[in-house]
Design an enzyme around this catalytic site. Structure first.
Site, PDB file in Angstrom:
ATOM      1  CB  SER A   1      -0.953  -0.004   1.206  1.00  0.00           C
ATOM      2  OG  SER A   1      -0.261   0.352   2.378  1.00  0.00           O
TER       3      SER A   1
ATOM      4  CE  LYS B   1      -2.671   2.132   5.005  1.00  0.00           C
ATOM      5  NZ  LYS B   1      -1.739   0.987   5.077  1.00  0.00           N
TER       6      LYS B   1
END
Lengths: 144, 418
Positions: free
Chosen positions: A62, A99
């Protein structure tokens, strides 16, 4: 297996170098002798706060967009206050995740891969920032 | 006030170490077992609320603990040692001087305008940097700082920080503390004090200290002064190098064979010698111990002290002597449960006398040991070891519930989902 490791790694190289130079003192002194200070140490570059720095291994894709790939070793500094745009290790529902932290326009954890949706941070959501990722280390020869 | 002593004490240290990289366990009960998974030695805050007793043999409570959903860990001393070192290093900038008191406690000498704020800053920093929950107690003496720390742990509204900077504050606390909980006062002494009608710390603080000194000891007199805010104990900044280094362990099962005992003693010898070299020590006398328990023969232990030809810190030499000694102690047909090695009368290398007439440890042996330590320091314990210590030996500790060595082995670092 371990003995191979030692032979390759050059544990002694760093310590031997200054010794060799001193040996030539019988003849003309090495012009470099006065300039030897120390060898470069990656820790100086990557680790600002040793007692608060941890290493973790990345899994999943991701964060491809910022250049974090599966298997990379991430350097995590827990002493830094996370700012807008930092790559962070967050704890979401009791699990670590890497993230990008966004504080504007709304607080969220962003993936850097279009196939992953952002995680909105609402006032009541239980999210802890574990630390800030300061560096990623990739072994380009691994898995080839 | 010129400065205060602060005692920083990690909450349920081993259990908290296990939780650092397991945020899924934040509100779950966690237990840590002693060597060989013998006893429960650390319970986290949640496990304490479940009334699971500490220091009980694990097998006695195993069924109940599993039923309650506790997460159980074997002791992972590599992890605890690394986390402890991080905590101590992180504390240094917050202190004028620091004494590492144990693996999970440090005394600090602190100067601050606002001690309450300074204590809170220390507590918040250790949670942020290491994810270690701590309590901080501050007072003009070490004895009072210990009690302040205990109060910080037990009284929730203090939020983990207790500053005793005025006599009013510490007297309030002393009146609520039984004498046996004061640092340095054991249960036997507190029983004798009871007969003099001294039941709590405040009564002791107000007792006639000259008279008690005559009746008991100068140590008690010092404790009384400390309870009144007069410092007698300073920080112990450089702990004296240890005069003896002992390494004894129980086996995970009863050993009957001599070669397995010799492997064990070789491995303990190499651990002890590493510690010896770390403090720049040398030894000449080696104590070896062997213990068996056998239903037919009963309990039995034997020990012997062996002398080396000269002072040494060479693992090969010391391990060889250890193996010879164990062979002498060994009786076939018995079941052995424990053995150990002790390096006695440890000297510091700098004081070693140059002895022209007796042999000494060679330069070559010293150089080899340095290389061995460097490699093991760099690549992890037991990268290079004596073949005599056995490779993945059967007798080594039982560690059924061992967590990864998250911070000391590259193969064990936490995996994080992206």
């Amino acid at each position: 297996m371990n003995s191979q490791l030692i032979a390759q790694a050059g544990v002694f190289a760093r310590k031997l170098l200054p010794l060799q130079l001193e040996k030539v003192s019988a003849g003309f002194p090495s012009p470099a002798q006065d300039y030897i200070e120390k060898t470069l140490d990656l820790n100086e570059l990557c680790v600002r706060h040793p007692s608060a720095t941890f290493y973790v291994r990345a899994a999943g894709d991701s964060m491809r967009g910022v250049g974090i790939f599966p298997g990379d070793v991430l350097v995590v500094d827990k002493s830094l206050a996370a700012r807008h745009g930092d790559i962070v290790i967050a704890i979401v529902d009791g699990e670590f995740t890497v993230k990008e932290l966004a504080l504007k326009p709304r607080p969220a954890l962003l993936a850097r891969n279009p196939s992953y949706p952002p995680i909105r941070l609402e006032a009541e959501s239980q999210v802890e920032i574990f630390g800030v990722v300061t560096h990623a280390i990739r072994d380009f020869r691994a898995n080839k | 006030m010129n400065h205060l002593f602060a005692l920083v004490d990690c909450n349920t240290f081993y259990a908290s170490c296990e939780k650092i990289f397991r945020p899924d366990l934040d509100d779950q009960p966690v237990l840590v077992l002693s060597n060989n998974d013998g006893c429960i030695i650390s319970r986290d805050r949640v496990a304490k609320t479940l009334n699971i007793p500490e220091l009980v043999p694990f097998f006695q409570v195993k069924a109940r603990v599993e039923q309650l959903g506790c997460h159980v860990f074997s002791s992972n001393y590599e992890l605890y040692g690394d986390i402890s070192a991080r905590v101590m290093a992180a504390l240094a900038p917050y202190a004028a001087a620091l004494e590492v008191y144990s693996i999970d406690e440090a005394f600090l000498q602190v100067r601050a305008k606002d001690y309450q704020a300074h204590g809170t800053a220390i507590k918040d920093m250790l949670w942020r940097d290491v994810r270690m929950p701590v309590c901080v107690g501050m007072a003009p003496t070490k004895t009072l700082a210990k009690l302040a720390n205990r109060a910080a742990k037990k009284i929730p509204r203090l939020n983990g920080v207790c500053v005793l900077d005025t006599p009013q504050k510490w007297e309030w606390l002393l009146a609520r503390i039984p004498t046996k909980e004061i640092w340095g006062i054991g249960s036997r002494l507190s029983e004798r004090l009871k007969m003099l009608n001294i039941h709590n710390a405040l009564q002791l603080a107000r007792a006639e200290k000259k008279w008690l000194r005559k009746k008991f000891s100068v140590v008690l007199e010092r404790t009384i002064s400390e309870l009144n805010g007069h410092p007698c104990l300073d920080l112990d900044l450089e702990p004296a190098p240890r005069k003896e280094i002992v390494c004894t362990r129980s086996f995970s099962y009863k050993i009957t064979r001599l070669d397995e005992l010799q492997q064990a003693i070789a491995s303990y010898a190499s651990r002890a010698c590493e510690k010896l070299r770390m403090q720049q020590g040398l030894t000449q006398n080696i104590w070896v111990y062997l213990e068996s328990f056998d239903r037919q023969v009963g309990y039995f232990n034997r020990q012997v002290v062996k002398a080396l030809p000269h002072l040494s810190n060479d693992t090969r030499q010391i391990s060889q002597v250890g193996q010879q000694a164990i062979a002498e102690l060994y009786q076939p047909g018995l079941r052995y449960k424990k053995c150990g090695i002790g390096l006695l009368d440890v000297r510091t290398q700098t004081y070693e006398q140059v002895d022209l007439f007796n042999p000494q440890q060679t330069e070559r042996s010293r150089a080899l040991m340095t290389v061995m330590d460097n490699i093991n320091h760099r690549y992890g314990k037991q990268t290079v070891q004596l073949a005599g210590a056995g490779i993945e030996p059967k007798w080594s500790m039982r560690r059924e519930y061992m967590s990864p060595r998250y911070t000391t082995r590259w193969s064990d670092i936490p995996v994080v989902k992206c």
